[in-house]
Design an enzyme around this catalytic site. Structure first.
Site, PDB file in Angstrom:
ATOM      1  N   TYR A   1     -12.632  -2.940  11.180  1.00 51.37           N
ATOM      2  CA  TYR A   1     -11.365  -2.480  10.947  1.00 51.37           C
ATOM      3  C   TYR A   1     -10.829  -2.716  12.664  1.00 51.37           C
ATOM      4  O   TYR A   1      -9.736  -3.276  12.361  1.00 51.37           O
ATOM      5  CB  TYR A   1     -12.342  -0.962  10.007  1.00 51.37           C
ATOM      6  CG  TYR A   1     -10.315  -0.652  10.386  1.00 51.37           C
ATOM      7  CD1 TYR A   1      -9.807  -0.195   9.773  1.00 51.37           C
ATOM      8  CD2 TYR A   1     -10.337   0.738  11.410  1.00 51.37           C
ATOM      9  CE1 TYR A   1      -8.769   0.420   9.319  1.00 51.37           C
ATOM     10  CE2 TYR A   1      -9.031   1.617  11.960  1.00 51.37           C
ATOM     11  CZ  TYR A   1      -8.530   1.093  10.925  1.00 51.37           C
ATOM     12  OH  TYR A   1      -6.922   1.791  10.674  1.00 51.37           O
TER      13      TYR A   1
ATOM     14  N   GLY B   1       0.877  -1.224   0.093  1.00 50.30           N
ATOM     15  CA  GLY B   1       0.179  -0.219  -0.338  1.00 50.30           C
ATOM     16  C   GLY B   1       1.006   1.191   0.006  1.00 50.30           C
ATOM     17  O   GLY B   1       0.769   1.978   0.481  1.00 50.30           O
TER      18      GLY B   1
ATOM     19  N   ALA C   1     -11.364  -4.377  15.075  1.00 52.66           N
ATOM     20  CA  ALA C   1     -11.073  -5.740  14.928  1.00 52.66           C
ATOM     21  C   ALA C   1      -9.860  -6.421  14.463  1.00 52.66           C
ATOM     22  O   ALA C   1      -8.876  -7.182  15.130  1.00 52.66           O
ATOM     23  CB  ALA C   1     -12.238  -6.566  14.754  1.00 52.66           C
ATOM     24  N   THR C   2      -9.959  -6.001  12.438  1.00 56.74           N
ATOM     25  CA  THR C   2      -8.634  -6.533  12.805  1.00 56.74           C
ATOM     26  C   THR C   2      -7.379  -6.416  12.748  1.00 56.74           C
ATOM     27  O   THR C   2      -6.119  -6.797  12.805  1.00 56.74           O
ATOM     28  CB  THR C   2      -8.550  -6.117  10.995  1.00 56.74           C
ATOM     29  OG1 THR C   2      -8.568  -4.979  10.710  1.00 56.74           O
ATOM     30  CG2 THR C   2     -10.599  -6.444  10.527  1.00 56.74           C
ATOM     31  N   LYS C   3      -7.273  -4.587  12.927  1.00 62.61           N
ATOM     32  CA  LYS C   3      -6.303  -3.993  13.863  1.00 62.61           C
ATOM     33  C   LYS C   3      -5.520  -4.590  15.069  1.00 62.61           C
ATOM     34  O   LYS C   3      -4.285  -4.767  15.462  1.00 62.61           O
ATOM     35  CB  LYS C   3      -6.801  -2.390  13.849  1.00 62.61           C
ATOM     36  CG  LYS C   3      -6.497  -1.775  12.478  1.00 62.61           C
ATOM     37  CD  LYS C   3      -5.602  -2.078  11.586  1.00 62.61           C
ATOM     38  CE  LYS C   3      -6.088  -1.416  10.562  1.00 62.61           C
ATOM     39  NZ  LYS C   3      -4.088  -1.443   9.870  1.00 62.61           N
TER      40      LYS C   3
ATOM     41  N   VAL D   1      -2.805  -7.449  -1.736  1.00 63.34           N
ATOM     42  CA  VAL D   1      -2.236  -8.567   0.016  1.00 63.34           C
ATOM     43  C   VAL D   1      -2.829  -9.754   0.048  1.00 63.34           C
ATOM     44  O   VAL D   1      -2.502 -10.550   0.389  1.00 63.34           O
ATOM     45  CB  VAL D   1      -1.762  -7.321   0.353  1.00 63.34           C
ATOM     46  CG1 VAL D   1      -0.692  -6.058   0.354  1.00 63.34           C
ATOM     47  CG2 VAL D   1      -3.529  -6.820   1.445  1.00 63.34           C
TER      48      VAL D   1
ATOM     49  N   SER E   1       1.365   3.486  -2.342  1.00 66.58           N
ATOM     50  CA  SER E   1       1.172   3.748  -4.097  1.00 66.58           C
ATOM     51  C   SER E   1       0.536   5.769  -3.305  1.00 66.58           C
ATOM     52  O   SER E   1       0.281   6.944  -3.836  1.00 66.58           O
ATOM     53  CB  SER E   1       0.014   3.614  -4.796  1.00 66.58           C
ATOM     54  OG  SER E   1      -0.734   3.290  -3.893  1.00 66.58           O
ATOM     55  N   ARG E   2       0.183   5.655  -1.672  1.00 68.90           N
ATOM     56  CA  ARG E   2      -0.027   7.211  -1.595  1.00 68.90           C
ATOM     57  C   ARG E   2      -0.299   6.930   0.414  1.00 68.90           C
ATOM     58  O   ARG E   2      -0.078   5.696   0.917  1.00 68.90           O
ATOM     59  CB  ARG E   2      -1.840   7.259  -1.798  1.00 68.90           C
ATOM     60  CG  ARG E   2      -2.896   6.257  -1.231  1.00 68.90           C
ATOM     61  CD  ARG E   2      -4.122   7.085  -1.524  1.00 68.90           C
ATOM     62  NE  ARG E   2      -4.842   5.548  -1.581  1.00 68.90           N
ATOM     63  CZ  ARG E   2      -5.960   4.768  -1.470  1.00 68.90           C
ATOM     64  NH1 ARG E   2      -5.137   5.036  -3.220  1.00 68.90           N
ATOM     65  NH2 ARG E   2      -7.071   4.098  -0.915  1.00 68.90           N
TER      66      ARG E   2
ATOM     67  N   SER F   1      -3.214   0.296  14.625  1.00 67.14           N
ATOM     68  CA  SER F   1      -3.706   1.856  14.528  1.00 67.14           C
ATOM     69  C   SER F   1      -4.800   1.707  16.381  1.00 67.14           C
ATOM     70  O   SER F   1      -4.560   0.988  16.423  1.00 67.14           O
ATOM     71  CB  SER F   1      -5.654   1.400  13.889  1.00 67.14           C
ATOM     72  OG  SER F   1      -6.462   2.527  13.701  1.00 67.14           O
TER      73      SER F   1
HETATM   74  N1  NAP Z   1      -4.487   7.491   8.453  1.00 64.11           N
HETATM   75  C1  NAP Z   1      -4.893   7.050   9.877  1.00 64.11           C
HETATM   76  O1  NAP Z   1      -5.763   8.056  10.372  1.00 64.11           O
HETATM   77  C2  NAP Z   1      -4.671   5.415   9.954  1.00 64.11           C
HETATM   78  C3  NAP Z   1      -4.802   5.525  11.654  1.00 64.11           C
HETATM   79  C4  NAP Z   1      -4.590   4.429  12.253  1.00 64.11           C
HETATM   80  C5  NAP Z   1      -4.003   3.482  10.764  1.00 64.11           C
HETATM   81  N2  NAP Z   1      -4.416   3.569   9.229  1.00 64.11           N
HETATM   82  C6  NAP Z   1      -3.268   2.592   8.999  1.00 64.11           C
HETATM   83  O2  NAP Z   1      -2.346   2.875   8.060  1.00 64.11           O
HETATM   84  C7  NAP Z   1      -2.158   2.116   7.022  1.00 64.11           C
HETATM   85  C8  NAP Z   1      -2.433   3.245   5.390  1.00 64.11           C
HETATM   86  O3  NAP Z   1      -3.610   3.906   5.492  1.00 64.11           O
HETATM   87  P1  NAP Z   1      -3.889   5.020   4.934  1.00 64.11           P
HETATM   88  O4  NAP Z   1      -4.483   6.647   5.890  1.00 64.11           O
HETATM   89  O5  NAP Z   1      -2.036   5.436   4.361  1.00 64.11           O
HETATM   90  O6  NAP Z   1      -4.759   4.684   3.595  1.00 64.11           O
HETATM   91  P2  NAP Z   1      -4.603   5.155   2.037  1.00 64.11           P
HETATM   92  O7  NAP Z   1      -4.463   6.752   1.910  1.00 64.11           O
HETATM   93  O8  NAP Z   1      -6.244   5.126   1.790  1.00 64.11           O
HETATM   94  O9  NAP Z   1      -3.834   3.818   1.729  1.00 64.11           O
HETATM   95  C9  NAP Z   1      -4.029   2.663   1.830  1.00 64.11           C
HETATM   96  C10 NAP Z   1      -2.702   2.150   0.946  1.00 64.11           C
HETATM   97  O10 NAP Z   1      -2.842   0.786   1.029  1.00 64.11           O
HETATM   98  C11 NAP Z   1      -3.361   0.343  -0.873  1.00 64.11           C
HETATM   99  N3  NAP Z   1      -4.628  -1.001  -0.839  1.00 64.11           N
HETATM  100  C12 NAP Z   1      -5.622  -1.042  -0.249  1.00 64.11           C
HETATM  101  N4  NAP Z   1      -5.846  -2.238  -0.184  1.00 64.11           N
HETATM  102  C13 NAP Z   1      -5.217  -2.848  -1.090  1.00 64.11           C
HETATM  103  C14 NAP Z   1      -4.913  -4.374  -1.211  1.00 64.11           C
HETATM  104  N5  NAP Z   1      -6.084  -4.813  -0.570  1.00 64.11           N
HETATM  105  N6  NAP Z   1      -3.584  -5.138  -1.659  1.00 64.11           N
HETATM  106  C15 NAP Z   1      -2.902  -3.932  -1.492  1.00 64.11           C
HETATM  107  N7  NAP Z   1      -2.711  -2.901  -1.734  1.00 64.11           N
HETATM  108  C16 NAP Z   1      -4.047  -2.160  -1.057  1.00 64.11           C
HETATM  109  C17 NAP Z   1      -3.833   1.578  -1.354  1.00 64.11           C
HETATM  110  O11 NAP Z   1      -4.240   1.027  -3.386  1.00 64.11           O
HETATM  111  P3  NAP Z   1      -5.335   1.038  -3.762  1.00 64.11           P
HETATM  112  O12 NAP Z   1      -6.353   2.064  -3.022  1.00 64.11           O
HETATM  113  O13 NAP Z   1      -4.470   0.731  -4.558  1.00 64.11           O
HETATM  114  O14 NAP Z   1      -5.689  -0.623  -3.381  1.00 64.11           O
HETATM  115  C18 NAP Z   1      -3.291   2.614  -1.188  1.00 64.11           C
HETATM  116  O15 NAP Z   1      -1.700   2.708  -1.111  1.00 64.11           O
HETATM  117  C19 NAP Z   1      -3.658   1.249   6.789  1.00 64.11           C
HETATM  118  O16 NAP Z   1      -3.165   0.103   7.207  1.00 64.11           O
HETATM  119  C20 NAP Z   1      -4.656   2.418   8.332  1.00 64.11           C
HETATM  120  O17 NAP Z   1      -5.338   1.477   8.230  1.00 64.11           O
HETATM  121  C21 NAP Z   1      -4.170   5.057   9.173  1.00 64.11           C
END
Ligand code: NAP
Length: 251
Positions: A157, A15, A159-161, A67, A17-18, A144
């Site tokens: 979500y 993940g 529960a997974t974390k 994944v 890409s962003r 998380s």
């Molecule tokens: N932002 C927050 O406040 C926060 C807080 C706690 C934890 N987190 C955790 O941090 C991580 C990143 O979050 P983020 O905020 O950066 O989210 P995001 O901006 O939505 O980025 C998610 C990334 O995961 C990729 N992805 C999603 N499903 C996938 C799959 N099945 N296989 C491979 N890649 C996949 C997406 O690309 P595609 O869409 O192209 O698949 C994207 O690159 C996550 O695990 C999230 O739960 C985030």
């Protein structure tokens, strides 16, 4: 300030890409790591990421790979070895999905899909890493705060974390003989595209009142903790979870 040097070793960041994954990949590339990144659907972010990371030349390779799919995960390890001519030394299980909504409307399909991406993905990739590792590797799982305190808007979500912290600790025990360390980072509220604009505005307002440090976090602040846990600076730390949450939860 600590400057990390990963000696041109290979990191797999899912993940990337962003958002948080992209910041982790960038920080690793800046610290002399070579990175294979993944995404699964969003071609626009992938294109932008490839453009932004052109400066790193062939030290960065972004692959479309889900994944939660065993065969695609296996192929990733083969692709990384073919591309970089070295095995993967670092794994960051960052890819994750969040769909907020009414608990009573939460479907079995959404429940299963959230578990497939957020929990089965890290399981598969950690197992594949252990199969290919002769000695020494480091894993960081992105959990998380929702996994620590629960979440009324996305219990699937949360529960997974929570389970991901448990998996982190099991892998720490299972991997120790191979000197594979396994740790987690639990971010609080980080401003990324995981939230839509309305959700982001609401969180920003609430953060200024409810979070001790009075703001949301940045992806770079999460990346700093990840680099520490991957590096030899944390060589005696395994099975741990670092909170990057501005003080919203201390446990
Ligand atoms: N932002 C927050 O406040 C926060 C807080 C706690 C934890 N987190 C955790 O941090 C991580 C990143 O979050 P983020 O905020 O950066 O989210 P995001 O901006 O939505 O980025 C998610 C990334 O995961 C990729 N992805 C999603 N499903 C996938 C799959 N099945 N296989 C491979 N890649 C996949 C997406 O690309 P595609 O869409 O192209 O698949 C994207 O690159 C996550 O695990 C999230 O739960 C985030």
């Amino acid at each position: 300030m600590i400057t990390f040097n990963f000696d041109s070793k290979i990191a797999l960041v899912t993940g990337s890409s962003r958002g948080i994954g992209k910041a982790i990949a960038k920080a690793l590339l800046e610290a002399n790591c070579q990175v294979i990144g993944t995404y699964s659907r969003d071609e626009k972010s992938a294109r932008l990421c490839r453009q932004d990371f052109e400066i790193y030349g062939n030290r960065f390779h972004l692959v479309k790979s889900d994944v939660s799919d065993r065969e695609q995960a296996k192929a990733l390890f083969a692709q990384a070895e073919a591309y970089f001519e070295k095995p993967i030394s670092y794994l960051v299980n960052n890819a994750g999905i969040l769909n907020q909504g009414d608990f009573l409307a939460l479907t079995d399909e959404q429940w299963d899909n959230t578990f497939a991406v957020n929990l089965k993905g890290p399981f598969i990739l950690s197992q594949e890493l252990m199969k290919q590792t002769a000695h020494g590797a480091a894993i960081v799982n992105i959990s998380s705060v929702g996994g620590q305190i629960g979440g009324n808007k996305a219990p699937d979500y949360a529960a997974t974390k929570s389970a991901l912290i448990s998996l982190t600790r099991s892998i720490a025990r299972l991997g120790a003989d191979l000197n594979i360390r396994s740790n987690a980072v639990a971010p609080g509220w980080i401003a990324t595209d995981i939230f839509d604009d309305d959700q982001l505005n609401a969180l920003q307002q609430e953060a200024s009142k409810a979070i001790p440090l009075k703001r949301m976090g940045t992806s770079e602040e999460v990346a700093n903790a990840v680099l520490f846990l991957l590096s030899d600076t944390s060589s005696y730390i395994t099975g741990h979870c670092i909170n990057v949450n501005g003080g919203m939860y201390f446990g």
